[in-house]
Structures are given as C-alpha cells and as structure tokens.
Design a protein around this motif. Structure first.
Motif, PDB file in Angstrom:
ATOM      1  N   ILE A  72       0.865  -1.189   0.000  1.00 24.57           N
ATOM      2  CA  ILE A  72       0.000   0.000   0.000  1.00 24.57           C
ATOM      3  C   ILE A  72       0.898   1.234   0.000  1.00 24.57           C
ATOM      4  CG2 ILE A  72      -1.710   1.294   1.344  1.00 24.57           C
ATOM      5  CD1 ILE A  72      -2.796  -1.421   2.291  1.00 24.57           C
ATOM      6  N   ASP A  73       0.826   1.996  -1.085  1.00 28.01           N
ATOM      7  CA  ASP A  73       1.633   3.217  -1.193  1.00 28.01           C
ATOM      8  C   ASP A  73       0.730   4.387  -0.802  1.00 28.01           C
ATOM      9  OD1 ASP A  73       3.424   5.189  -1.745  1.00 28.01           O
ATOM     10  OD2 ASP A  73       3.999   4.424  -3.724  1.00 28.01           O
ATOM     11  N   SER A  74       0.877   4.834   0.429  1.00 32.70           N
ATOM     12  CA  SER A  74      -0.094   5.780   0.999  1.00 32.70           C
ATOM     13  C   SER A  74       0.293   7.248   0.811  1.00 32.70           C
ATOM     14  CB  SER A  74      -0.276   5.477   2.490  1.00 32.70           C
ATOM     15  OG  SER A  74       0.967   5.596   3.147  1.00 32.70           O
ATOM     16  N   HIS A  75       1.238   7.527  -0.099  1.00 33.14           N
ATOM     17  CA  HIS A  75       1.634   8.935  -0.323  1.00 33.14           C
ATOM     18  C   HIS A  75       2.309   9.051  -1.690  1.00 33.14           C
ATOM     19  CE1 HIS A  75       3.474  12.833   1.507  1.00 33.14           C
ATOM     20  NE2 HIS A  75       3.741  12.827   0.213  1.00 33.14           N
ATOM     21  N   THR A  76       1.552   9.501  -2.703  1.00 33.78           N
ATOM     22  CA  THR A  76       2.164   9.707  -4.028  1.00 33.78           C
ATOM     23  C   THR A  76       1.624  10.988  -4.667  1.00 33.78           C
ATOM     24  OG1 THR A  76       0.602   8.671  -5.599  1.00 33.78           O
ATOM     25  CG2 THR A  76       2.020   7.177  -4.346  1.00 33.78           C
ATOM     26  N   HIS A  77       2.430  11.560  -5.545  1.00 38.44           N
ATOM     27  CA  HIS A  77       2.044  12.765  -6.317  1.00 38.44           C
ATOM     28  C   HIS A  77       2.191  12.417  -7.811  1.00 38.44           C
ATOM     29  CE1 HIS A  77       2.989  15.611  -2.796  1.00 38.44           C
ATOM     30  NE2 HIS A  77       3.652  14.526  -2.441  1.00 38.44           N
ATOM     31  N   PRO A  78       1.264  11.639  -8.367  1.00 37.92           N
ATOM     32  CA  PRO A  78       1.501  11.144  -9.732  1.00 37.92           C
ATOM     33  C   PRO A  78       1.056  12.083 -10.856  1.00 37.92           C
ATOM     34  CG  PRO A  78      -0.493  10.161  -8.854  1.00 37.92           C
ATOM     35  CD  PRO A  78       0.033  11.087  -7.788  1.00 37.92           C
ATOM     36  N   VAL A  79       0.373  13.201 -10.511  1.00 38.22           N
ATOM     37  CA  VAL A  79      -0.168  14.065 -11.573  1.00 38.22           C
ATOM     38  C   VAL A  79       0.848  15.141 -11.955  1.00 38.22           C
ATOM     39  CG1 VAL A  79      -2.173  15.341 -12.387  1.00 38.22           C
ATOM     40  CG2 VAL A  79      -2.422  13.749 -10.482  1.00 38.22           C
ATOM     41  N   PHE A  80       1.755  14.779 -12.860  1.00 38.85           N
ATOM     42  CA  PHE A  80       2.720  15.757 -13.377  1.00 38.85           C
ATOM     43  C   PHE A  80       3.003  15.405 -14.826  1.00 38.85           C
ATOM     44  CE2 PHE A  80       5.141  12.403 -11.234  1.00 38.85           C
ATOM     45  CZ  PHE A  80       6.092  12.050 -12.180  1.00 38.85           C
ATOM     46  N   ALA A  81       3.611  16.365 -15.532  1.00 36.76           N
ATOM     47  CA  ALA A  81       3.737  16.184 -16.982  1.00 36.76           C
ATOM     48  C   ALA A  81       5.089  15.626 -17.417  1.00 36.76           C
ATOM     49  CB  ALA A  81       3.471  17.515 -17.684  1.00 36.76           C
ATOM     50  N   ALA A 317       5.961   5.037   2.660  1.00 36.07           N
ATOM     51  CA  ALA A 317       5.410   5.257   1.317  1.00 36.07           C
ATOM     52  C   ALA A 317       6.521   5.787   0.419  1.00 36.07           C
ATOM     53  CB  ALA A 317       4.236   6.236   1.379  1.00 36.07           C
ATOM     54  N   THR A 318       6.248   5.796  -0.908  1.00 36.89           N
ATOM     55  CA  THR A 318       7.304   6.222  -1.840  1.00 36.89           C
ATOM     56  C   THR A 318       7.455   7.743  -1.942  1.00 36.89           C
ATOM     57  OG1 THR A 318       5.779   6.279  -3.727  1.00 36.89           O
ATOM     58  CG2 THR A 318       7.022   4.214  -3.367  1.00 36.89           C
ATOM     59  N   ASP A 319       6.329   8.504  -1.735  1.00 35.98           N
ATOM     60  CA  ASP A 319       6.327   9.948  -2.032  1.00 35.98           C
ATOM     61  C   ASP A 319       6.604  10.170  -3.526  1.00 35.98           C
ATOM     62  OD1 ASP A 319       6.114  12.670  -1.645  1.00 35.98           O
ATOM     63  OD2 ASP A 319       8.128  12.924  -0.817  1.00 35.98           O
ATOM     64  N   TYR A 320       6.206   9.202  -4.363  1.00 40.28           N
ATOM     65  CA  TYR A 320       6.434   9.307  -5.821  1.00 40.28           C
ATOM     66  C   TYR A 320       6.080  10.708  -6.318  1.00 40.28           C
ATOM     67  CZ  TYR A 320       5.704   8.511 -10.817  1.00 40.28           C
ATOM     68  OH  TYR A 320       5.750   8.590 -12.184  1.00 40.28           O
ATOM     69  N   ILE A 349       7.895  -4.301   6.451  1.00 31.62           N
ATOM     70  CA  ILE A 349       6.777  -4.913   5.723  1.00 31.62           C
ATOM     71  C   ILE A 349       5.441  -4.553   6.392  1.00 31.62           C
ATOM     72  CG2 ILE A 349       5.689  -7.140   5.156  1.00 31.62           C
ATOM     73  CD1 ILE A 349       8.559  -8.175   4.559  1.00 31.62           C
ATOM     74  N   ALA A 350       5.382  -4.624   7.718  1.00 35.57           N
ATOM     75  CA  ALA A 350       4.130  -4.247   8.407  1.00 35.57           C
ATOM     76  C   ALA A 350       3.808  -2.767   8.164  1.00 35.57           C
ATOM     77  CB  ALA A 350       4.251  -4.532   9.902  1.00 35.57           C
ATOM     78  N   ALA A 351       4.849  -1.934   8.107  1.00 35.58           N
ATOM     79  CA  ALA A 351       4.640  -0.493   7.884  1.00 35.58           C
ATOM     80  C   ALA A 351       4.145  -0.207   6.462  1.00 35.58           C
ATOM     81  CB  ALA A 351       5.935   0.269   8.148  1.00 35.58           C
ATOM     82  N   SER A 352       4.425  -1.125   5.537  1.00 32.75           N
ATOM     83  CA  SER A 352       4.028  -0.936   4.131  1.00 32.75           C
ATOM     84  C   SER A 352       2.719  -1.657   3.794  1.00 32.75           C
ATOM     85  CB  SER A 352       5.122  -1.483   3.206  1.00 32.75           C
ATOM     86  OG  SER A 352       6.353  -0.904   3.517  1.00 32.75           O
ATOM     87  N   THR A 353       2.129  -2.310   4.789  1.00 31.22           N
ATOM     88  CA  THR A 353       0.886  -3.055   4.543  1.00 31.22           C
ATOM     89  C   THR A 353      -0.193  -2.634   5.549  1.00 31.22           C
ATOM     90  OG1 THR A 353       1.835  -4.909   5.811  1.00 31.22           O
ATOM     91  CG2 THR A 353       1.999  -5.024   3.415  1.00 31.22           C
TER      92      THR A 353
END
Ligand SMILES: [Zn+2]
Length: 412
Positions: A72-81, A317-320, A349-353
């Motif tokens: 579960i990636d609970s922090h991403t910013h995927p809307v960019f060009a 989270a990745t902070d993508y 693993i527990a922190a990512s799930t």
C-alpha cells in the motif's frame, strides 16, 4: 500475514504472522481463509467445496516464493507532466533552490507543465505510474493533486486521477493537495490563496466527489500552521478526511493539527520530543518517506527508531513525485527503511501493509491476509521475506493478485 484493524505499534510492528508452506483461498474478490497448507486444504469441508467447483477454481503455485498482502503506497504525487531533470542535474553541483528555479526547474516548472497539459495527457501519465507500481507489488495507492494550484487545474488533476483509477485494477484513494505551495501569482497575498482553497477548491472537490482527503504542506516557505488549520477546518466542514506534510525540514507544534485527527502526518523528519506522547495516544499514523531523503542526497533520515519505540504508529510510502522521489517501488522504500531508518525487515513490511492501510483508513478491507479482507496479494520470487528489501533496485515481484484476479508483476 494477520494484522487486525488497528495500527501496529512498538514491538507489535515486528509481528507479521509468518506462516511457512501456507495457502490462501480467495473467492468473490475476498480472502476466504489462509493458513498452513495442510490445515487449509486438508479439511473435509473445503476438500468437498473444491471438488465440486473444480472447473471454477484456479490454483496458483507460488513455488516456494513469498506471498504478502498487496503493498500500500499511501503517499504519491503522480499528476505531473514530465521529469525534473534541471533539478536533478543542478543539485549535483550544489545549486540552491533559488538557482534551480532560476534555471527553469523547481516545483513551478511542474505547475507550468500541469496547467498546460490536457486531462487526458495527465491521466495517461498517472496510469503509467500506477501500472509501474502494480508491477512491483503495490495494489492500493493514495494519489494527490497539487501541481495545478488553480481551481480549474486542481479539479483537472483530480479528474485525471479518477480517469486513471477507472482503468486500473487496484484501489486508488484521491487526495486534494491544492495547498502544496503558494502559486507565484499569489506571492505577497498568501492568505487570499488559502481563501481560494477553503472557499472554492475544497467545496468543489467534495461536491464533485473527487477527493477522500485534503492534504496541506505545512512548512516554512509553504503554509503556516495557522493557514494549515484553516484548511483542515474547511476540509472537515466539507466532510473530507485530513492529512499533512509536516516537520520535513523544520519542527512544528503538532498539538492543534492533531486535534483534527488527521489520518496521517507525513515526512516527520524532525518531530519534537513533546509531541511523541501525543502521537502515541492517537490513531494518526506517521508516514515516513525515505525516498525523498535518498534522492535529495541528504545524510539525515527520519528517526524511525525513536518514533516506533515511543509507541507511534509508523508507515512507509514512496512519495512518488518528479522533484524529490521519482520511484514507484515500495520494495526500494522497504530497503531504505532497513538500511537508513534502522527498521527491521518485519517492521518495514508491516509499515508498508497494515499500517499503510490505517494511514488511508482502509484497515477494515486492506493490509493483511485475513478472512473477509480484499484478496490483494503480492507474490515475490524469493525464498525469504527479508529478500524483499535485500535485493534493492531489483524488482522481485513475480505476480500480483488484485481482488482475487491475476493482474500484474513480471509474469502476470
Ligand atoms: Zn509528498
């Protein structure tokens, strides 16, 4: 892996419920049962059920690999060009934030890109990122707007997330981050921009049902604590959940923010000692984002040990995003957590799930392999769960199951 419905704290973050020679039975998109293969498949009731439904049952032999809950990636910013290559190259030479901005980089270049892009171009880009995440074992993603910074462009960004989500098999949690940075045209009149966010952007995001959460970047040079509180209050009035970027570069007094019961406070590289007890007493999760520290070349990382040992619920989270963490890989974040945050492979693993599910308030449905939860699973082509973080920058995810269906991974 069992997790229950509450975030794991302290020593409990180590308990991942490892089962050797296990089996998971899924049906109707949910997990029906999970446990040791012998007891799951050997029971007469289940044997009978499987025999009667032989044609409908699809068996996946994991061949001694490792199965964990879908990441579960609970922090991403995927809307960019596009990527921020000016930042990347200039930072190597030690350029300052101002020098990067003057050379045409920085967050304002992402804002210009999003404002120019069509909704379709943005949603194609978001879907591409979601698929990259899926192929590495991520089945649930929180996705923020935040590079539009006008009513029209923030709504366009949220619609792009919604469009991509409809073409993606996993679960997407959309977040409005209009309060990412004050746009250039509001320089010197920051409070007027906060008014716009509170009076126009949040109400429209809510009435169009485009966001589950409202996020704010509470930091020197972004939004003050007082402005962040106004934004939280407007979000709560609209019935939306809240979360914040806070304490990334400078410490902040978390008392008032915590009174809004945010689902998560993110970054948290410099948390004041007096806030630890308060954090430990709340269900607010602290989401650590070591990918950003790595990519910025920082030697300092969040003090995960102090947070965990104080009883704070920690997730990863990745902070993508194009400026500070362009990675879709939760496995890489798990690796960073082990090597730079001194978290054990089990904790990471527990922190990512399960804890990441709590950071999105999805713990009733996600984050652990338990009867009744969504059948979201990630299969890794490794013999030991510790290898997930060991083989860094190597995608060992061989298959992804979303809602009981095979959807991705290297072989999927
Ligand atoms: Zn962020």
């Amino acid at each position: 892996m069992q997790g229950g419905h509450a975030p794991r704290r302290g020593l409990a973050l180590e308990e991942i419920g490892l089962i050797e020679d296990a089996a998971v039975l899924c049906g109707g998109g949910r997990i029906i049962t999970a446990g040791p293969q012998r007891s799951i498949l050997g029971g007469p009731k289940l044997r009978d059920l499987l025999r009667k439904n032989r044609r409908k049952v699809r068996e996946i032999d994991c061949q001694g690999g490792v199965v964990i809950p879908g990441l579960i990636d609970s922090h991403t910013h995927p809307v960019f060009a596009g990527p921020r290559l000016v930042d990347f190259e200039k930072r190597i030479t030690g350029a300052t934030y101002e020098e990067i901005a003057a050379a045409g980089g920085g967050i304002r270049s992402s804002v210009a890109g999003v404002r120019k892009a069509t909704r379709k171009q943005l949603s194609d880009h978001v879907l591409h990122a979601f698929n990259a995440m899926l192929s590495q074992g991520t089945t649930t993603i929180e996705a923020k707007s935040g590079y539009g910074l006008t009513l029209e462009d923030e709504i366009k960004s949220l619609r792009a997330i919604g469009d991509a989500a409809r073409h993606w098999p996993g679960t997407v949690v959309p977040t409005l981050l209009a309060a990412h940075v004050v746009p250039q045209e509001f320089t010197g009149k920051e409070d007027q921009y906060v008014d716009l966010v509170c009076r126009k952007i949040i109400p429209q995001a809510e009435s169009d049902k485009l966001a589950t959460f409202v996020d704010v970047f509470c930091e020197r040079g972004a939004f003050t604590l007082e402005q962040s509180e106004r934004i939280f209050a407007a979000a709560q009035k609209a019935g939306l959940g809240v979360r914040a970027h806070v304490c990334q570069f400078t410490p902040s007094n978390l008392h008032t923010l915590l009174s809004f019961h945010p689902a998560s406070l993110d970054h948290m590289d410099c948390v004041a000692q007096h806030d630890l007890t308060l954090l430990a007493s709340q269900d607010t999760v602290v989401t650590l984002l070591p990918g950003a520290n790595y990519f910025l070349g920082h030697s300092g990382f969040a003090d995960a040990r102090r947070l965990i040992d104080s009883g704070v619920a920690v997730s990863l989270a990745t902070d993508y995003n194009p400026g500070t963490s362009p990675t879709p890989s939760m496995a890489f974040v798990i690796s960073l957590a082990c090597t730079h945050l001194r978290m054990s492979p089990r904790e990471a693993i527990a922190a990512s799930t399960i804890n990441a599910a709590c950071a999105l308030r999805l713990q009733e449905r996600k984050g652990s392999i338990e009867p009744g939860k969504d059948a979201d699973l990630a299969l890794f082509d490794v013999k030991d769960y510790r290898e997930i973080g060991y083989w860094f920058a190597w995608n060992r995810c061989s298959q992804v199951i979303v809602g009981g269906m095979e959807k991705g991974g290297l072989c999927g």
